[in-house]
Design a protein around this motif. Structure first.
Motif, PDB file in Angstrom:
ATOM      1  N   ALA A   1       0.814  -1.213   0.000  1.00 36.29           N
ATOM      2  CA  ALA A   1       0.000   0.000   0.000  1.00 36.29           C
ATOM      3  C   ALA A   1       0.853   1.270   0.000  1.00 36.29           C
ATOM      4  N   SER A   2       2.181   1.084  -0.119  1.00 37.09           N
ATOM      5  CA  SER A   2       3.114   2.226  -0.087  1.00 37.09           C
ATOM      6  C   SER A   2       2.896   3.089   1.149  1.00 37.09           C
ATOM      7  N   HIS A   3       2.814   2.436   2.291  1.00 39.46           N
ATOM      8  CA  HIS A   3       2.655   3.151   3.556  1.00 39.46           C
ATOM      9  C   HIS A   3       3.798   4.163   3.689  1.00 39.46           C
ATOM     10  N   PRO A   4       3.492   5.450   3.933  1.00 42.17           N
ATOM     11  CA  PRO A   4       4.530   6.502   3.916  1.00 42.17           C
ATOM     12  C   PRO A   4       5.719   6.220   4.841  1.00 42.17           C
ATOM     13  N   PHE A   5       5.443   5.746   6.055  1.00 41.64           N
ATOM     14  CA  PHE A   5       6.533   5.490   7.001  1.00 41.64           C
ATOM     15  C   PHE A   5       7.456   4.388   6.484  1.00 41.64           C
ATOM     16  N   LEU A   6       6.893   3.241   6.120  1.00 41.50           N
ATOM     17  CA  LEU A   6       7.732   2.134   5.667  1.00 41.50           C
ATOM     18  C   LEU A   6       8.387   2.416   4.324  1.00 41.50           C
ATOM     19  N   LYS A   7       7.681   3.119   3.449  1.00 39.32           N
ATOM     20  CA  LYS A   7       8.273   3.481   2.162  1.00 39.32           C
ATOM     21  C   LYS A   7       9.527   4.327   2.368  1.00 39.32           C
ATOM     22  N   ASN A   8       9.472   5.235   3.334  1.00 38.59           N
ATOM     23  CA  ASN A   8      10.620   6.069   3.639  1.00 38.59           C
ATOM     24  C   ASN A   8      11.743   5.251   4.271  1.00 38.59           C
ATOM     25  N   VAL A   9      11.377   4.372   5.216  1.00 35.86           N
ATOM     26  CA  VAL A   9      12.370   3.595   5.954  1.00 35.86           C
ATOM     27  C   VAL A   9      13.154   2.660   5.050  1.00 35.86           C
ATOM     28  N   VAL A  10      12.460   1.920   4.169  1.00 38.72           N
ATOM     29  CA  VAL A  10      13.157   0.913   3.363  1.00 38.72           C
ATOM     30  C   VAL A  10      14.099   1.542   2.336  1.00 38.72           C
ATOM     31  N   GLY A  11      13.906   2.816   2.040  1.00 35.84           N
ATOM     32  CA  GLY A  11      14.780   3.471   1.080  1.00 35.84           C
ATOM     33  C   GLY A  11      15.974   4.167   1.700  1.00 35.84           C
ATOM     34  N   LYS A  12      16.072   4.121   3.015  1.00 38.93           N
ATOM     35  CA  LYS A  12      17.162   4.816   3.723  1.00 38.93           C
ATOM     36  C   LYS A  12      18.167   3.803   4.280  1.00 38.93           C
ATOM     37  N   PRO A  13      19.324   4.289   4.740  1.00 38.10           N
ATOM     38  CA  PRO A  13      20.323   3.371   5.325  1.00 38.10           C
ATOM     39  C   PRO A  13      19.752   2.594   6.507  1.00 38.10           C
ATOM     40  N   LYS A  14      20.228   1.352   6.626  1.00 31.97           N
ATOM     41  CA  LYS A  14      19.769   0.471   7.697  1.00 31.97           C
ATOM     42  C   LYS A  14      20.957  -0.305   8.246  1.00 31.97           C
ATOM     43  N   ILE A  15      20.850  -0.707   9.497  1.00 32.67           N
ATOM     44  CA  ILE A  15      21.815  -1.626  10.096  1.00 32.67           C
ATOM     45  C   ILE A  15      21.037  -2.884  10.454  1.00 32.67           C
ATOM     46  N   PHE A  16      21.303  -3.960   9.753  1.00 37.70           N
ATOM     47  CA  PHE A  16      20.523  -5.183   9.956  1.00 37.70           C
ATOM     48  C   PHE A  16      20.990  -5.915  11.211  1.00 37.70           C
ATOM     49  N   LEU A  17      20.030  -6.325  12.005  1.00 34.73           N
ATOM     50  CA  LEU A  17      20.293  -7.107  13.217  1.00 34.73           C
ATOM     51  C   LEU A  17      19.965  -8.580  12.983  1.00 34.73           C
ATOM     52  N   ILE A  18      18.874  -8.827  12.308  1.00 37.57           N
ATOM     53  CA  ILE A  18      18.466 -10.165  11.894  1.00 37.57           C
ATOM     54  C   ILE A  18      17.973 -10.060  10.456  1.00 37.57           C
ATOM     55  N   GLY A  19      18.430 -10.960   9.591  1.00 39.98           N
ATOM     56  CA  GLY A  19      18.067 -10.871   8.185  1.00 39.98           C
ATOM     57  C   GLY A  19      18.946  -9.864   7.453  1.00 39.98           C
ATOM     58  N   ASP A  20      18.624  -9.625   6.196  1.00 40.56           N
ATOM     59  CA  ASP A  20      19.405  -8.711   5.380  1.00 40.56           C
ATOM     60  C   ASP A  20      18.542  -8.167   4.246  1.00 40.56           C
ATOM     61  N   GLU A  21      19.186  -7.524   3.267  1.00 37.07           N
ATOM     62  CA  GLU A  21      18.447  -6.928   2.158  1.00 37.07           C
ATOM     63  C   GLU A  21      17.648  -7.964   1.369  1.00 37.07           C
ATOM     64  N   ARG A  22      18.196  -9.169   1.274  1.00 34.92           N
ATOM     65  CA  ARG A  22      17.492 -10.223   0.528  1.00 34.92           C
ATOM     66  C   ARG A  22      16.174 -10.566   1.213  1.00 34.92           C
ATOM     67  N   GLU A  23      16.201 -10.621   2.547  1.00 30.68           N
ATOM     68  CA  GLU A  23      14.979 -10.918   3.288  1.00 30.68           C
ATOM     69  C   GLU A  23      13.978  -9.780   3.132  1.00 30.68           C
ATOM     70  N   LEU A  24      14.499  -8.549   3.144  1.00 34.26           N
ATOM     71  CA  LEU A  24      13.637  -7.381   2.961  1.00 34.26           C
ATOM     72  C   LEU A  24      12.954  -7.421   1.604  1.00 34.26           C
ATOM     73  N   LYS A  25      13.698  -7.776   0.566  1.00 37.74           N
ATOM     74  CA  LYS A  25      13.110  -7.875  -0.772  1.00 37.74           C
ATOM     75  C   LYS A  25      12.101  -9.010  -0.855  1.00 37.74           C
ATOM     76  N   ARG A  26      12.379 -10.115  -0.162  1.00 39.72           N
ATOM     77  CA  ARG A  26      11.451 -11.233  -0.159  1.00 39.72           C
ATOM     78  C   ARG A  26      10.111 -10.849   0.441  1.00 39.72           C
ATOM     79  N   LEU A  27      10.160  -9.892   1.389  1.00 42.88           N
ATOM     80  CA  LEU A  27       8.932  -9.436   2.045  1.00 42.88           C
ATOM     81  C   LEU A  27       8.184  -8.407   1.209  1.00 42.88           C
ATOM     82  N   GLY A  28       8.790  -8.006   0.082  1.00 44.01           N
ATOM     83  CA  GLY A  28       8.070  -7.123  -0.821  1.00 44.01           C
ATOM     84  C   GLY A  28       8.639  -5.736  -1.002  1.00 44.01           C
ATOM     85  N   ALA A  29       9.784  -5.445  -0.389  1.00 47.13           N
ATOM     86  CA  ALA A  29      10.376  -4.104  -0.516  1.00 47.13           C
ATOM     87  C   ALA A  29      10.972  -3.887  -1.898  1.00 47.13           C
TER      88      ALA A  29
END
Length: 254
Positions: free
Chosen positions: A226-254
């Protein structure tokens, strides 16, 4: 600037060291194993086998590069660079011995990593922002010995229930100020209450409030679609992964 150079140049004079177990620099290697620099030893140690995942590497890199006292001081001074501490505070907050702390503090001041100032009867130590490696050490502290490792350890009991967890916002972007909160996203079969309770000791340890946003996989996917504004902004910015990685994020639909 390489991690090998950092550890050799700025931590080579300290006392919290591991025994030299690898061949000298320049010695011929008998296999095409990947190489890792051993801090303060001037040696190259072969790492045999296939590369580990980014999650496993982020768990072990702090221990691989630094001894216990160095790791604790790195977290204290470079996760909280705006603060200064006197010796007894350092010993208590870092959980290290006074003698080991004194030896490392002296070496770090001599190397220009810390500045030392006297106020009345107390001598205070603080990260030296003018050091040419301040930025690199701050980033390393946040990702290993400091915030990331502390948060990862705090939620590790939910490891099998969490699909993805990462830090975002000012800490991940390295724009945080004194008192900045640590923002997290957690995706999995856990409740906000579970995560908030698990993070309470971590908040005390890092001296910052931690704000987790917790989603089930279904809810996370739905908001991304649904392109939720908060998550849309978060997934496009720098992140420090604690569990999982970019591949997992993409698998979830990012």
């Amino acid at each position: 600037m390489s991690i090998g150079f950092l550890t050799s140049r700025y931590f080579g004079a300290g006392t919290d060291r591991r025994k030299n177990s690898g061949p000298a620099v320049g010695a011929p290697m008998k296999s095409p194993a990947s190489l890792a620099y051993a801090p303060g030893m001037g040696t190259i140690v072969p790492i045999m086998g296939a590369p580990e995942s980014s999650h496993k590497a982020s768990q072990s890199v702090g221990s691989a590069l630094f001894g216990k006292t160095q790791r604790a001081l790195l977290a204290l001074f470079f996760v909280r660079p705006e603060e200064s501490f006197y010796l007894r505070q350092i010993v208590r907050l870092a959980g290290v011995g006074q003698g080991a702390a004194q030896r490392e503090l002296s070496a770090w001041v001599d190397s220009g990593l810390l500045v030392r100032n006297r106020r009345g009867q107390q001598v205070y130590y603080q990260a030296n922002r003018d050091s040419p490696v301040f930025g690199e050490l701050k980033a390393l502290a946040v990702k290993t010995a400091g915030i990331a490792d502390v948060l990862r350890e705090a939620i590790t009991k939910f490891r099998d229930q969490i699909t993805l967890a990462f830090v975002h916002g000012s800490v991940a972007e390295q724009t945080e100020k004194a008192g900045s909160d640590v923002d997290m996203v957690v995706v999995g079969d856990v409740t906000f209450g579970d995560i908030a309770a698990a993070l309470q000791p971590a908040q005390d340890s890092i001296g910052r409030e931690v704000n987790p946003s917790v989603y089930s996989e279904k809810e996370f996917r739905k908001k991304l679609r649904a392109s939720h504004p908060f998550l849309k902004n978060v997934v496009g910015k720098p992140k420090i992964f604690l569990i999982g990685d970019e591949r997992e994020l993409k698998r979830l639909g990012a």
